[in-house]
Design a protein around this motif. Structure first.
Motif, mmCIF file in Angstrom:
data_model
loop_
_atom_site.group_PDB
_atom_site.id
_atom_site.type_symbol
_atom_site.label_atom_id
_atom_site.label_comp_id
_atom_site.label_asym_id
_atom_site.label_seq_id
_atom_site.Cartn_x
_atom_site.Cartn_y
_atom_site.Cartn_z
ATOM 1 N N VAL A 488 0.858 -1.179 0.000
ATOM 2 C CA VAL A 488 0.000 0.000 0.000
ATOM 3 C C VAL A 488 0.893 1.228 0.000
ATOM 4 O O VAL A 488 1.809 1.333 0.827
ATOM 5 N N HIS A 489 0.619 2.151 -0.923
ATOM 6 C CA HIS A 489 1.410 3.375 -0.991
ATOM 7 C C HIS A 489 0.489 4.588 -0.945
ATOM 8 O O HIS A 489 -0.396 4.741 -1.794
ATOM 9 N N VAL A 490 0.698 5.437 0.072
ATOM 10 C CA VAL A 490 0.001 6.722 0.155
ATOM 11 C C VAL A 490 0.858 7.722 -0.607
ATOM 12 O O VAL A 490 1.987 8.007 -0.206
ATOM 13 N N SER A 491 0.329 8.247 -1.703
ATOM 14 C CA SER A 491 1.177 8.979 -2.645
ATOM 15 C C SER A 491 0.456 10.162 -3.265
ATOM 16 O O SER A 491 -0.775 10.180 -3.355
ATOM 17 N N THR A 492 1.240 11.112 -3.712
ATOM 18 C CA THR A 492 0.710 12.193 -4.544
ATOM 19 C C THR A 492 0.987 11.931 -6.013
ATOM 20 O O THR A 492 0.194 12.310 -6.874
ATOM 21 N N LYS A 493 2.139 11.275 -6.304
ATOM 22 C CA LYS A 493 2.560 11.048 -7.682
ATOM 23 C C LYS A 493 3.115 9.637 -7.842
ATOM 24 O O LYS A 493 3.399 8.948 -6.861
ATOM 25 N N LEU A 494 3.297 9.247 -9.089
ATOM 26 C CA LEU A 494 3.830 7.919 -9.375
ATOM 27 C C LEU A 494 5.331 7.859 -9.130
ATOM 28 O O LEU A 494 6.059 8.832 -9.334
#
Length: 756
Positions: A488-494
């Motif tokens: 699981v990745h909490v992200s704004t961008k790739l």
């Protein structure tokens, strides 16, 4: 007008090379800043956004952790800070249609630069088991997937909760609270890979794992030693502080294997004279061999001790422990061995000694060039020894200054993001929330990778960051992650981490620093802690990139409710509704945060207490500042090999690649380059412009190869080489780490060269 993202990866087969620059910032920095900002945001959004960066009523730069003074410039940002803001505030968007058009196999072939240039992620995305691409998923279903995997684990210790240094204090506190209520101390973070060595050394020697200086101290110093650090690229606003110190009469010594433009001359873009002429910063450049710093500081300590009247005897007697052991060890320091370890000359070291002895107030600043070696902790202890000998901790204009690389990495640790928490912290947390936190130590980053590799960890939840791109031994790390059940990745961008998954994977898009955060109780702000222990508010001013984003505190709160269920008495819903409720709890758990809400509302923020600085009180095991006397180490390199350090380009922040140029080093159009001294290159038969494979050598006998690097003849220290990460992380063995801190030894990689 903002431009569209690149459709294909740029070709990097033929990087262009010109001589390195001898000054940093100035007009080229302004021009580059404006070009990048316009490409990502457009003109109007650029003005609206950049004028709020690091302002008292604005948002904290998502880049480095360098502090701001009380008086702010209208443009209180540097070139690389503007790039970080532009990348986050971009008008480019990654929609579900993008993922439909780009299966996982395609994303896995793309460079980090291309992935990052696509823009902000707009919807939660899910990779089902057996699926070949991400697909949209509701937030409710996403949290249900997380709950399914976490509650199915045989033990809470089979889960890993990783934190990036961008995470706010409020989100970090909730994240560690959730992990401990769930039942684990597996809270690895990016500190494990950078300043863990600093924290380890400083906790033992002065009793607190943070720097002891303020911005005002730098301005008052007589001598500033900048060791293993490149401020011009990694902390550009630091150059303004060094310039101010120079104007006040300070001397500056730079200790580094590579000459860096920012330390040669700073052309301050805030003043006409600065733009035109600039300020020469270095008074002495010690071009040290990689890993020779401990030997240098040990010899300096010997010479200080041997100089009559040079030590602060009253300070040593009243405030320190272990002086006799250091004096005995220092007596054995040998000139010939030191010259071999450092590559320096005797006159250079004698000149450095004269500057140390002439200074009543000395500060030593450092970064990854000191922290990422096997003997990193011992090296930093030796730095502390030098300062203690002259009484240079706990007085104005003096002290230790580890320069943090991410905007809230220090705050996250303060909030309890640590796999080895202090019992007192856990006691306070348990009392406040009525829980029973686990007491056993958890996994740091390296041990987390080993646990995934060995099948002992099955879920990786990353709060921000680029775990795959930031970690060592790339092939081992990626294989380990692919063994997990869920990532699981909490992200704004790739980034690369989204293309290396467990059997199932989630991408949870979140608000950035630049975004307005409105919850049920109204508009929110978060707080961060800078590299010098100042805590202040951060308020975004832009409409979120999508209506489908959640803030980091909201993500943690909703995940906690889904996983822990009604058995949890923690008011997660209240915490999501109003972050002031989180700060109230922090004020009762974390020392120094009393009356947090009221103090956070002050425009200037507030400074955390620091006993060595404030009171000359040292909360160590002896109750005093501790001298140490570790054996001197430095890397030995076999014939025909060089010692490689991994580093950033100027178009890069940590693992985020803004472009393909390294302007100050004269390299454009590509990142797969290796910098080698011309004399070393001649001995190894490496022609400038030729292509080579880098092969690291480690005691496990495993071949680790980074193919296709252009050789650049460059004035680095003899016997040394340099190349950019994350491309060279593949060369860093997972088990090659610093003693005590377990930080990857990314600055001490023995390599050989083979034709491509």
């Amino acid at each position: 007008m903002a431009t569209k993202p690149p459709t294909g990866d740029p070709v990097q087969d033929a990087p262009q090379v010109t001589p390195p620059k001898h000054a940093a910032a100035g007009l080229p920095a302004i021009g580059h800043t404006l070009r990048i900002a316009q490409e990502q945001m457009g003109l109007a959004r650029t003005a609206r956004t950049l004028l709020k960066v690091n302002q008292k009523d604005g948002f904290d730069c998502p880049g480095c952790a360098w502090p701001e003074g009380d008086k702010r410039h209208t443009a209180e940002f540097c070139e690389n800070g503007a790039k970080a803001v532009a990348e986050e505030a971009t008008l480019r968007r990654v929609t579900p249609e993008f993922f439909a058009a780009h299966p996982l196999a395609d994303l896995a072939t793309r460079s980090g630069y291309w992935l990052g240039q696509q823009g902000r992620i707009t919807r939660p995305m899910y990779l089902p088991e057996g699926g070949d691409r991400y697909e949209p998923i509701s937030w409710e279903r996403a949290f249900a997937v997380i709950a399914e995997e976490l509650t199915a684990l045989g033990s809470p210790d089979e889960a890993l909760f990783y934190t990036s240094g961008r995470t706010s204090n409020e989100a970090a506190f909730l994240f560690q609270l959730f992990a401990r209520e769930f039942g684990t101390n597996n809270l690895p973070d990016c500190s494990n890979m950078c300043h863990e060595s600093s924290g380890s050394a400083l906790t033992e020697t002065i009793g607190i794992g943070k720097g002891s200086v303020s911005l005002e101290d730098l301005h008052q110093a007589d001598l500033i030693i900048v060791a293993g650090q490149n401020p011009g690229t990694n902390h550009p606003r630091m150059l303004s502080a060094l310039e101010k110190a120079k104007t006040a009469g300070a001397k500056i010594i730079s200790v580094n294997p590579l000459p860096e433009a920012g330390m040669e001359r700073f052309k301050n873009p805030q003043t006409p004279l600065g733009m035109l002429r600039g300020t020469a910063l270095n008074d002495l450049f010690l071009q040290i061999r990689i890993g020779g710093d401990q030997a240098l500081f040990r010899l300096l300590n010997k010479l200080v001790i041997e100089t009559e009247g040079a030590t602060d005897e009253a300070f040593i007697h009243e405030h320190t422990h272990g002086y006799e052991d250091l004096a005995a060890a220092a007596k054995e320091a040998d000139w010939d061995e030191t010259l071999t370890a450092t590559g320096l000359t005797r006159p250079e070291i004698e000149r450095a000694l004269a500057m140390v002895l002439a200074s009543k107030r000395t500060i030593v600043c450092w970064a990854m060039g000191l922290t990422q070696h096997k003997h990193a902790v011992a090296t930093i202890r030796e730095v502390v020894n030098l300062l203690l000998l002259r009484g240079n901790i706990g007085r104005p204009g003096a002290g230790v200054c580890p320069v943090r690389g991410h905007s809230n990495v220090q705050g996250d640790r303060t909030m309890g993001i640590f796999e080895r928490p202090a019992p007192a912290f856990l006691d306070a947390l348990d009392k406040e929330f009525g829980i029973t936190s686990p007491r056993g130590h958890g996994y740091d980053v390296v041990r987390s990778i080993q646990a995934m590799r060995d099948g002992h960890a099955k879920v990786l939840f990353a709060m921000g960051g680029n775990f795959v791109g930031a970690t060592p031994d790339t092939e081992v790390t990626e294989a380990a992650i692919r063994r997990t059940a869920l990532t699981v990745h909490v992200s704004t961008k790739l980034n690369r981490s989204h293309a290396v998954t467990g059997r199932r994977a989630l991408i949870l898009p979140t608000l950035g620093r630049t975004d307005k955060d409105v919850q049920a109780s109204g508009r929110q702000f978060v707080t961060v802690e800078d590299s010098m222990g100042m805590v202040h508010a951060s308020r975004g001013n832009l409409a979120p990139a999508s209506p489908h984003l959640l803030s980091e505190p909201a993500i943690v709160a909703r995940m906690a409710r889904a996983v822990l269920g009604p058995a949890s008495a923690t008011p997660w819903e209240d915490f999501e509704r109003d972050y002031a409720a989180v700060r109230d709890r922090i004020s009762r758990v974390v020392p120094g945060f009393e009356d947090f809400n009221a103090r956070a509302a002050r425009p200037e923020g507030f400074r955390l207490p620091h006993a060595p600085r404030d009171e000359r009180r040292f909360p160590t095991r002896t109750g005093k500042a501790n001298f140490t006397a570790a054996p001197v180490e430095y890397p030995r390199v076999p014939p025909g090999r060089l010692l490689l350090q991994t580093l950033r380009s100027h178009d890069q922040y940590n693992t985020t690649i803004y472009g393909l140029d390294d302007r100050y080093r004269g390299i454009t159009g590509g990142r797969r380059v290796v910098m080698v001294h011309p004399a070393d290159a001649a001995e190894l038969g490496l022609a400038d412009g030729s292509y080579t494979d880098l092969v690291s050598e480690w005691k496990d006998g495993v071949e680790r190869r980074a193919p296709g690097f252009r050789v650049v003849h460059y004035p680095t220290a003899r016997g040394c080489a340099a190349a950019y990460y994350p491309e060279t992380n593949v060369l860093v063995p997972l088990d090659s780490t610093a003693d005590t801190s377990n930080t990857p030894a990314s600055k001490s990689v023995v390599v050989r060269f083979e034709p491509s």
